[in-house]
Design an enzyme around this catalytic site. Structure first.
Site, PDB file in Angstrom:
ATOM      1  N   HIS A 155      -3.359 -10.115   3.693  1.00  0.00           N
ATOM      2  CA  HIS A 155      -4.774 -10.361   3.935  1.00  0.00           C
ATOM      3  C   HIS A 155      -4.939 -11.399   5.042  1.00  0.00           C
ATOM      4  O   HIS A 155      -4.304 -12.454   5.021  1.00  0.00           O
ATOM      5  CB  HIS A 155      -5.473 -10.876   2.670  1.00  0.00           C
ATOM      6  CG  HIS A 155      -5.630  -9.840   1.611  1.00  0.00           C
ATOM      7  ND1 HIS A 155      -5.905 -10.147   0.293  1.00  0.00           N
ATOM      8  CD2 HIS A 155      -5.558  -8.485   1.667  1.00  0.00           C
ATOM      9  CE1 HIS A 155      -5.993  -9.037  -0.413  1.00  0.00           C
ATOM     10  NE2 HIS A 155      -5.785  -8.017   0.391  1.00  0.00           N
ATOM     11  N   HIS A 195      -5.013   2.074  -5.030  1.00  0.00           N
ATOM     12  CA  HIS A 195      -4.770   0.644  -4.859  1.00  0.00           C
ATOM     13  C   HIS A 195      -4.562  -0.092  -6.184  1.00  0.00           C
ATOM     14  O   HIS A 195      -4.343  -1.302  -6.183  1.00  0.00           O
ATOM     15  CB  HIS A 195      -5.947   0.006  -4.128  1.00  0.00           C
ATOM     16  CG  HIS A 195      -5.778  -0.024  -2.634  1.00  0.00           C
ATOM     17  ND1 HIS A 195      -4.677   0.501  -1.994  1.00  0.00           N
ATOM     18  CD2 HIS A 195      -6.575  -0.537  -1.653  1.00  0.00           C
ATOM     19  CE1 HIS A 195      -4.813   0.328  -0.694  1.00  0.00           C
ATOM     20  NE2 HIS A 195      -5.946  -0.299  -0.454  1.00  0.00           N
ATOM     21  N   ARG A 253       0.852  -1.182   0.000  1.00  0.00           N
ATOM     22  CA  ARG A 253       0.000   0.000   0.000  1.00  0.00           C
ATOM     23  C   ARG A 253       0.895   1.242   0.000  1.00  0.00           C
ATOM     24  O   ARG A 253       2.056   1.172   0.427  1.00  0.00           O
ATOM     25  CB  ARG A 253      -0.902   0.017   1.230  1.00  0.00           C
ATOM     26  CG  ARG A 253      -1.843  -1.175   1.355  1.00  0.00           C
ATOM     27  CD  ARG A 253      -2.616  -1.120   2.652  1.00  0.00           C
ATOM     28  NE  ARG A 253      -3.577  -2.219   2.788  1.00  0.00           N
ATOM     29  CZ  ARG A 253      -3.298  -3.396   3.327  1.00  0.00           C
ATOM     30  NH1 ARG A 253      -2.083  -3.637   3.806  1.00  0.00           N
ATOM     31  NH2 ARG A 253      -4.228  -4.337   3.403  1.00  0.00           N
ATOM     32  N   LYS A 309      -2.084  -2.664   7.414  1.00  0.00           N
ATOM     33  CA  LYS A 309      -3.470  -2.393   7.778  1.00  0.00           C
ATOM     34  C   LYS A 309      -3.859  -3.256   8.973  1.00  0.00           C
ATOM     35  O   LYS A 309      -3.624  -4.460   8.989  1.00  0.00           O
ATOM     36  CB  LYS A 309      -4.385  -2.689   6.587  1.00  0.00           C
ATOM     37  CG  LYS A 309      -5.812  -2.234   6.782  1.00  0.00           C
ATOM     38  CD  LYS A 309      -6.614  -2.440   5.512  1.00  0.00           C
ATOM     39  CE  LYS A 309      -8.040  -1.944   5.673  1.00  0.00           C
ATOM     40  NZ  LYS A 309      -8.829  -2.134   4.429  1.00  0.00           N
ATOM     41  N   TYR A 343      -9.795 -11.433  -6.421  1.00  0.00           N
ATOM     42  CA  TYR A 343      -8.932 -11.239  -7.588  1.00  0.00           C
ATOM     43  C   TYR A 343      -9.107 -12.336  -8.631  1.00  0.00           C
ATOM     44  O   TYR A 343      -8.645 -12.205  -9.759  1.00  0.00           O
ATOM     45  CB  TYR A 343      -7.462 -11.176  -7.156  1.00  0.00           C
ATOM     46  CG  TYR A 343      -7.132  -9.948  -6.356  1.00  0.00           C
ATOM     47  CD1 TYR A 343      -6.977  -8.715  -6.968  1.00  0.00           C
ATOM     48  CD2 TYR A 343      -6.991 -10.012  -4.975  1.00  0.00           C
ATOM     49  CE1 TYR A 343      -6.691  -7.583  -6.232  1.00  0.00           C
ATOM     50  CE2 TYR A 343      -6.705  -8.882  -4.227  1.00  0.00           C
ATOM     51  CZ  TYR A 343      -6.550  -7.677  -4.868  1.00  0.00           C
ATOM     52  OH  TYR A 343      -6.274  -6.550  -4.129  1.00  0.00           O
ATOM     53  N   ARG A 355      -1.361  -2.143  -6.457  1.00  0.00           N
ATOM     54  CA  ARG A 355      -1.449  -3.305  -5.561  1.00  0.00           C
ATOM     55  C   ARG A 355      -2.364  -4.374  -6.166  1.00  0.00           C
ATOM     56  O   ARG A 355      -2.036  -5.561  -6.140  1.00  0.00           O
ATOM     57  CB  ARG A 355      -1.981  -2.820  -4.218  1.00  0.00           C
ATOM     58  CG  ARG A 355      -2.229  -3.891  -3.173  1.00  0.00           C
ATOM     59  CD  ARG A 355      -2.589  -3.183  -1.865  1.00  0.00           C
ATOM     60  NE  ARG A 355      -3.267  -4.043  -0.917  1.00  0.00           N
ATOM     61  CZ  ARG A 355      -2.645  -4.845  -0.062  1.00  0.00           C
ATOM     62  NH1 ARG A 355      -1.325  -4.915  -0.064  1.00  0.00           N
ATOM     63  NH2 ARG A 355      -3.324  -5.579   0.800  1.00  0.00           N
TER      64      ARG A 355
END
Length: 292
Positions: A266, A240, A145, A172, A275, A243
């Site tokens: 994640h 984003h 990020r 995050k 994705y 990414r």
């Protein structure tokens, strides 16, 4: 409410919110103020807003205006952020209960295709700025990020000729992870470290800001990326997108969901699984192939 909105937006600006974000929040708040005035017959005041108002506003957007779920959720998110600030500033006694968000039909996140990636990297190479090249590569090749890239310290970077690892200490949700650095990104980082050592010998940051004791801000870093995107004729690049492109490319190259999730940081595989969904362009090509 104009003065209160202005104060709130000034607060957001101090947190390094982008011009796009500020403009969007202003429009969303003004939309609610108009609805409130027309529905309740009085000027909007934060202390008067109830959970019933919020539920009715969400229903009105869905059933009367027929707005898309992501638009409804975005407006409610802006409203919740503003009301939370009002409570903190003493302008409202409490945060009313918000209705559950509207389910969205999520497609695959927007990613650059190969031609767009090549155009972007070509513009970066033509500029010849080692810092910018390293910054773009960390997002495009390592899936970092913007906030993670600019927060890296020198001690978080372990780059050799044949291997490289980036340590993200506070991703995050405060998550820690180690990210492998592929060859092109290693080369870009080595070139930047050689230049950076001469320009900023005392700074602890990989990407120092105007003052060596502070790192480059996420807003400033994203303006750098947007500059190259504009030159590469990619006007709608989202923070984003690089990414997302990294994740999409890894999956297409044969990586599994667990591997991609580990690189991106994640916690849940279903976050990464998005994705694997086909894009609208891919669905359109499939429909054309199947048309009788």
């Amino acid at each position: 409410m104009t003065e209160t909105f202005d104060r709130y937006l000034s607060y957001l600006k101090e947190t390094d919110a982008s011009t796009h974000t500020l403009s969007g929040y202003r429009k969303d708040l003004q939309a609610f103020a108009r609805w409130y005035g027309e529905t309740c017959g009085e000027e909007l005041e934060p202390e008067k807003i109830t959970s019933i108002d919020l539920r009715e506003y969400q229903s009105w957007m869905r059933n009367v205006r027929n707005l898309k779920p992501n638009t409804v959720n975005r407006r409610m998110k802006a409203l919740k952020s503003w009301l939370s600030w009002c409570v903190k500033e003493g302008l409202a006694p409490r945060l009313p209960d918000f209705p559950r968000g509207v389910p969205e039909a999520r497609g695959a996140p927007e990613a650059l295709d190969r031609a767009e990636v090549n155009r972007l990297l070509r513009e970066v190479e033509k500029e010849g700025n080692a810092r910018d090249a390293a910054l773009v590569r960390l997002m495009l090749s390592c899936g970092l990020r913007v906030s993670e890239a600019v927060s890296l310290r020198l001690e978080d970077v372990d780059i050799g000729e044949r291997r490289g690892v980036i340590t993200v200490r506070s991703g995050k949700g405060g998550k820690y992870r180690e990210v492998p650095v592929p060859p092109a990104a290693r080369k870009a980082l080595r070139e930047w470290l050689a230049v950076r050592g001469k320009k900023h010998p005392r700074s602890p940051w990989l990407f120092p800001g105007v003052a060596d004791e502070k790192h480059l801000t996420p807003g400033a870093a994203w303006r750098v990326v947007k500059k190259y995107a504009w030159k590469a004729r990619i006007p709608d690049l989202h923070p984003h997108t690089l990414r997302h492109t990294c994740a999409t490319n890894m999956l297409r190259a044969g990586a599994n969901l667990v591997e991609v999730a580990s690189v991106l940081g994640h916690a849940r595989l279903d976050t990464t699984a998005v994705y694997t969904k086909p894009s609208m362009a891919e669905l359109a090509r499939a429909a054309e192939r199947g048309e009788v």
